[in-house]
Design an enzyme around this catalytic site. Structure first.
Site, mmCIF file in Angstrom:
data_model
loop_
_atom_site.group_PDB
_atom_site.id
_atom_site.type_symbol
_atom_site.label_atom_id
_atom_site.label_comp_id
_atom_site.label_asym_id
_atom_site.label_seq_id
_atom_site.Cartn_x
_atom_site.Cartn_y
_atom_site.Cartn_z
ATOM 1 N N LEU A 108 63.553 55.584 -12.534
ATOM 2 C CA LEU A 108 62.583 54.489 -11.999
ATOM 3 C C LEU A 108 61.193 55.479 -11.451
ATOM 4 N N PHE A 120 76.925 59.107 -5.489
ATOM 5 C CA PHE A 120 77.961 58.852 -6.535
ATOM 6 C C PHE A 120 78.890 57.868 -5.467
ATOM 7 N N PRO A 178 64.886 48.513 -3.773
ATOM 8 C CA PRO A 178 65.284 47.848 -4.846
ATOM 9 C C PRO A 178 66.729 47.162 -4.977
ATOM 10 N N ASP A 212 62.686 71.624 -5.737
ATOM 11 C CA ASP A 212 63.976 71.212 -5.262
ATOM 12 C C ASP A 212 63.612 70.517 -3.704
ATOM 13 N N GLY A 260 60.519 62.353 -10.734
ATOM 14 C CA GLY A 260 59.654 61.530 -11.302
ATOM 15 C C GLY A 260 59.768 61.472 -13.048
ATOM 16 N N PRO A 289 69.422 46.062 -8.317
ATOM 17 C CA PRO A 289 69.804 46.957 -9.421
ATOM 18 C C PRO A 289 68.932 46.753 -10.638
ATOM 19 N N TYR A 333 71.061 48.414 0.777
ATOM 20 C CA TYR A 333 71.999 48.606 1.955
ATOM 21 C C TYR A 333 71.773 49.802 3.065
ATOM 22 N N THR A 374 62.499 60.981 -14.700
ATOM 23 C CA THR A 374 63.685 60.180 -15.083
ATOM 24 C C THR A 374 63.528 58.864 -14.450
HETATM 25 C C1 HXC Z 1 83.562 63.297 -4.488
HETATM 26 C C2 HXC Z 1 81.785 64.686 -5.254
HETATM 27 C C3 HXC Z 1 81.724 64.245 -6.404
HETATM 28 C C4 HXC Z 1 82.294 62.613 -6.791
HETATM 29 C C5 HXC Z 1 80.096 65.781 -6.508
HETATM 30 N N1 HXC Z 1 80.953 65.909 -5.500
HETATM 31 N N2 HXC Z 1 80.498 64.553 -7.029
HETATM 32 N N3 HXC Z 1 82.828 64.516 -4.323
HETATM 33 N N4 HXC Z 1 83.273 62.566 -5.843
HETATM 34 N N5 HXC Z 1 81.722 62.198 -7.760
HETATM 35 C C6 HXC Z 1 80.971 66.872 -4.383
HETATM 36 C C7 HXC Z 1 80.989 68.401 -5.020
HETATM 37 O O1 HXC Z 1 82.463 68.574 -5.475
HETATM 38 C C8 HXC Z 1 80.562 69.113 -4.114
HETATM 39 O O2 HXC Z 1 81.463 69.384 -2.902
HETATM 40 C C9 HXC Z 1 79.357 68.444 -3.524
HETATM 41 O O3 HXC Z 1 79.743 66.820 -4.041
HETATM 42 C C10 HXC Z 1 78.220 68.880 -4.325
HETATM 43 O O4 HXC Z 1 78.230 68.635 -5.486
HETATM 44 P P1 HXC Z 1 77.275 69.471 -6.570
HETATM 45 O O5 HXC Z 1 77.518 69.184 -8.001
HETATM 46 O O6 HXC Z 1 77.409 70.875 -6.330
HETATM 47 O O7 HXC Z 1 76.006 69.052 -5.995
HETATM 48 P P2 HXC Z 1 74.745 69.084 -6.651
HETATM 49 O O8 HXC Z 1 74.510 69.938 -8.188
HETATM 50 O O9 HXC Z 1 73.523 69.214 -5.842
HETATM 51 O O10 HXC Z 1 74.413 67.600 -7.389
HETATM 52 C C11 HXC Z 1 74.035 66.536 -6.797
HETATM 53 C C12 HXC Z 1 74.809 65.171 -7.254
HETATM 54 C C13 HXC Z 1 74.492 64.972 -8.390
HETATM 55 C C14 HXC Z 1 74.467 64.043 -5.979
HETATM 56 C C15 HXC Z 1 76.345 65.375 -6.718
HETATM 57 O O11 HXC Z 1 75.292 63.714 -8.993
HETATM 58 C C16 HXC Z 1 73.119 65.001 -8.901
HETATM 59 O O12 HXC Z 1 72.361 65.754 -8.972
HETATM 60 N N6 HXC Z 1 72.512 63.827 -8.731
HETATM 61 C C17 HXC Z 1 71.000 63.301 -8.979
HETATM 62 C C18 HXC Z 1 70.518 62.071 -9.692
HETATM 63 C C19 HXC Z 1 71.306 60.751 -9.010
HETATM 64 O O13 HXC Z 1 72.501 61.078 -8.340
HETATM 65 N N7 HXC Z 1 70.858 59.693 -9.388
HETATM 66 C C20 HXC Z 1 71.402 58.388 -8.835
HETATM 67 C C21 HXC Z 1 70.498 58.136 -7.887
HETATM 68 S S1 HXC Z 1 71.070 56.380 -7.887
HETATM 69 P P3 HXC Z 1 82.396 70.478 -2.804
HETATM 70 O O14 HXC Z 1 83.176 70.360 -1.246
HETATM 71 O O15 HXC Z 1 83.243 70.591 -3.628
HETATM 72 O O16 HXC Z 1 81.655 71.907 -2.481
HETATM 73 C C22 HXC Z 1 70.809 55.508 -6.204
HETATM 74 C C23 HXC Z 1 71.109 54.111 -6.193
HETATM 75 C C24 HXC Z 1 71.208 53.086 -5.160
HETATM 76 O O17 HXC Z 1 70.620 56.322 -5.348
HETATM 77 C C25 HXC Z 1 71.756 51.805 -5.099
HETATM 78 C C26 HXC Z 1 72.016 51.106 -6.664
HETATM 79 C C27 HXC Z 1 72.366 49.800 -6.609
HETATM 80 P P1 NAP Z 2 67.702 59.018 -11.303
HETATM 81 O O1 NAP Z 2 67.124 58.791 -12.637
HETATM 82 O O2 NAP Z 2 68.816 59.599 -11.555
HETATM 83 O O3 NAP Z 2 66.622 59.465 -10.445
HETATM 84 C C1 NAP Z 2 66.882 60.609 -9.482
HETATM 85 C C2 NAP Z 2 65.868 61.689 -9.556
HETATM 86 O O4 NAP Z 2 66.047 62.418 -8.387
HETATM 87 C C3 NAP Z 2 66.025 62.216 -10.623
HETATM 88 O O5 NAP Z 2 64.952 62.530 -11.469
HETATM 89 C C4 NAP Z 2 66.251 63.937 -10.381
HETATM 90 O O6 NAP Z 2 65.805 65.004 -11.136
HETATM 91 C C5 NAP Z 2 65.849 63.821 -8.814
HETATM 92 N N1 NAP Z 2 66.461 64.538 -7.976
HETATM 93 C C6 NAP Z 2 67.893 64.859 -7.444
HETATM 94 N N2 NAP Z 2 67.896 65.699 -6.614
HETATM 95 C C7 NAP Z 2 66.728 66.443 -6.586
HETATM 96 C C8 NAP Z 2 66.399 67.450 -5.701
HETATM 97 N N3 NAP Z 2 67.175 68.091 -4.684
HETATM 98 N N4 NAP Z 2 65.199 67.750 -5.589
HETATM 99 C C9 NAP Z 2 64.200 67.141 -6.573
HETATM 100 N N5 NAP Z 2 64.620 66.167 -7.163
HETATM 101 C C10 NAP Z 2 65.850 65.627 -7.219
HETATM 102 O O7 NAP Z 2 67.971 57.529 -10.720
HETATM 103 P P2 NAP Z 2 66.829 56.350 -10.624
HETATM 104 O O8 NAP Z 2 68.141 54.933 -10.743
HETATM 105 O O9 NAP Z 2 65.822 56.107 -11.212
HETATM 106 O O10 NAP Z 2 66.700 56.399 -9.055
HETATM 107 C C11 NAP Z 2 65.325 56.716 -8.528
HETATM 108 C C12 NAP Z 2 65.167 56.055 -6.958
HETATM 109 O O11 NAP Z 2 65.679 54.639 -7.064
HETATM 110 C C13 NAP Z 2 66.253 56.767 -6.174
HETATM 111 O O12 NAP Z 2 65.893 56.929 -4.738
HETATM 112 C C14 NAP Z 2 67.761 55.688 -5.973
HETATM 113 O O13 NAP Z 2 68.129 55.735 -4.813
HETATM 114 C C15 NAP Z 2 66.469 54.474 -5.934
HETATM 115 N N6 NAP Z 2 67.236 53.301 -6.342
HETATM 116 C C16 NAP Z 2 67.774 53.027 -7.629
HETATM 117 C C17 NAP Z 2 68.257 51.734 -7.887
HETATM 118 C C18 NAP Z 2 68.888 51.410 -9.269
HETATM 119 O O14 NAP Z 2 69.168 50.181 -9.491
HETATM 120 N N7 NAP Z 2 68.426 52.437 -10.173
HETATM 121 C C19 NAP Z 2 68.599 50.779 -6.726
HETATM 122 C C20 NAP Z 2 68.097 51.168 -5.505
HETATM 123 C C21 NAP Z 2 67.603 52.115 -5.375
HETATM 124 P P3 NAP Z 2 66.679 66.424 -10.954
HETATM 125 O O15 NAP Z 2 67.910 66.319 -11.457
HETATM 126 O O16 NAP Z 2 65.630 66.720 -12.392
HETATM 127 O O17 NAP Z 2 66.342 67.052 -9.861
#
Ligand code: HXC
Ligand code: NAP
Length: 291
Positions: free
Chosen positions: A26, A104, A195, A72, A22, A197, A154, A24
């Site tokens: 959405l 990612f 959702p 977490d 919550g 984009p 998806y 950041t």
């Molecule tokens: C390949 C990757 C990678 C990449 C990380 N890894 N990034 N592999 N390509 N780009 C690998 C690492 O090498 C590691 O594997 C493992 O993944 C875990 O990486 P960490 O960095 O240690 O993980 P962590 O610190 O837990 O971070 C999680 C994360 C990070 C997902 C990688 O990006 C994050 O914190 N994201 C939170 C916010 C987020 O993702 N928001 C977007 C939501 S959008 P090894 O084997 O090396 O240990 C969404 C949209 C949906 O869902 C649809 C939109 C249209």
């Molecule tokens: P975002 O800002 O990156 O939000 C993701 C949030 O998840 C961050 O606040 C992050 O905070 C939290 N998070 C990640 N790992 C966590 C963990 N282990 N424990 C607790 N919190 C964790 O991205 P967003 O675009 O707003 O995405 C929000 C939701 O919408 C997601 O479910 C995403 O899949 C969905 N969605 C987004 C889109 C889009 O177009 N943006 C489209 C379809 C669906 P910390 O890093 O502080 O933990």
């Protein structure tokens, strides 16, 4: 675009809602609207500093109460602790918005097993952990409540290059529909939003890095020719988490301007044909009558 707030004042008054992720994007947008509708809000994620800053800004904007709790969602004990802190602060919790996610883009064969697990752990296991801890509490207290899960389109179509996320979101969708039936008898409703984009820094940095944002402009994939506005999503989320949707249970509502259907229809690519070409094409298809 019509992005006016939808529900009447105080629609969520007396409700306490927990939004994971919550601080950041959405989650923040939806949480802010819940506050404006009179809810007590708990925001939770890994980064306490980010959460606290957001909570202060939200409280300043709305004058309402916000609790920031570090948690977490991969760790069940931390989830239980977050639930306890929420109850200590507000007395009870009425709604859970499972919004936290990780994602990612990558060709699947380049992923390590740990990379795959890292997404499954946040999205699927995190949602399960929160839903289980809250559900056990609500059932033991005989309290009616509401779970809202954020998936993606998806989740039902699958998608290349985000396979861990697609698997995890597909699992969350199965969880949504399963618990809607199993926990309906306890007065717990479970729904989801898919959702399309909605530009956020978190998603765009990981899905469209560098000049991909220009090359792969999402609005060109959407029949309505635009991306979503956060208030449009917040309106839907507030409706589903409120009592106004009291007979909706087990539903997944897509809010994507028609994006996924545009990708699905076999002949939808004909959109690329210029208007002036249709006269000629009509003649050709009509003349095929006797062949
Ligand atoms: C390949 C990757 C990678 C990449 C990380 N890894 N990034 N592999 N390509 N780009 C690998 C690492 O090498 C590691 O594997 C493992 O993944 C875990 O990486 P960490 O960095 O240690 O993980 P962590 O610190 O837990 O971070 C999680 C994360 C990070 C997902 C990688 O990006 C994050 O914190 N994201 C939170 C916010 C987020 O993702 N928001 C977007 C939501 S959008 P090894 O084997 O090396 O240990 C969404 C949209 C949906 O869902 C649809 C939109 C249209
Ligand atoms: P975002 O800002 O990156 O939000 C993701 C949030 O998840 C961050 O606040 C992050 O905070 C939290 N998070 C990640 N790992 C966590 C963990 N282990 N424990 C607790 N919190 C964790 O991205 P967003 O675009 O707003 O995405 C929000 C939701 O919408 C997601 O479910 C995403 O899949 C969905 N969605 C987004 C889109 C889009 O177009 N943006 C489209 C379809 C669906 P910390 O890093 O502080 O933990």
């Amino acid at each position: 675009m019509y992005n006016q707030p939808m529900l009447k004042d105080d629609s969520l008054k007396g409700k306490t809602i927990v939004v994971t992720g919550g601080g950041t994007g959405l989650g923040r947008a939806m949480g802010t609207y819940f506050l404006k509708l009179g809810a007590n809000l708990v925001i939770t994620s890994r980064k306490l500093e980010v959460l606290q800053k957001t909570a202060d800004e939200m409280a300043a904007e709305t004058g309402a109460k916000v609790l920031a709790v570090q948690c977490d969602v991969r760790d069940y004990e931390q989830v239980e602790n977050m639930l306890q802190k929420s109850i200590e602060k507000f007395g009870k919790v009425d709604g859970l918005l499972n919004n936290a996610a990780g994602n990612f883009i990558s060709p699947t064969e380049r992923l390590s097993a740990n990379a795959f697990s890292s997404i499954i752990d946040i999205v699927l296991k995190g949602t399960v952990n929160c839903t289980l801890a809250f559900g056990k509490h609500w059932i033991s207290q005989k309290q009616a409540a509401n779970v809202l899960n954020i998936v993606t389109t998806y989740a039902f179509t699958g998608s290349a290059y985000v396979v861990p996320s697609a698997c995890a979101k597909g699992g969350v969708l199965a969880l949504t529909r399963s618990l809607a039936v199993e926990w309906g008898k306890y007065g717990i409703r479970t729904n989801a939003i898919a959702p399309g984009p909605f530009p956020t820094k978190g998603a765009w940095d990981r899905l469209l890095p560098g000049d991909l944002a220009e090359k792969f402009d999402f609005k060109n994939r959407v029949p309505l020719k635009r991306v979503g506005d956060n208030q449009e999503l917040a309106n839907l989320a507030a409706f589903l988490i409120s009592d106004f949707s009291s007979y909706i249970n087990g539903e997944v509502i897509t809010i994507d301007g028609g994006e996924w259907l545009q990708g699905a229809g076999q002949m939808n690519g004909l959109e690329a044909i210029p208007t002036e070409m249709w006269d000629m094409l009509e003649q050709m298809t009509r003349s095929a009558k006797g062949s």
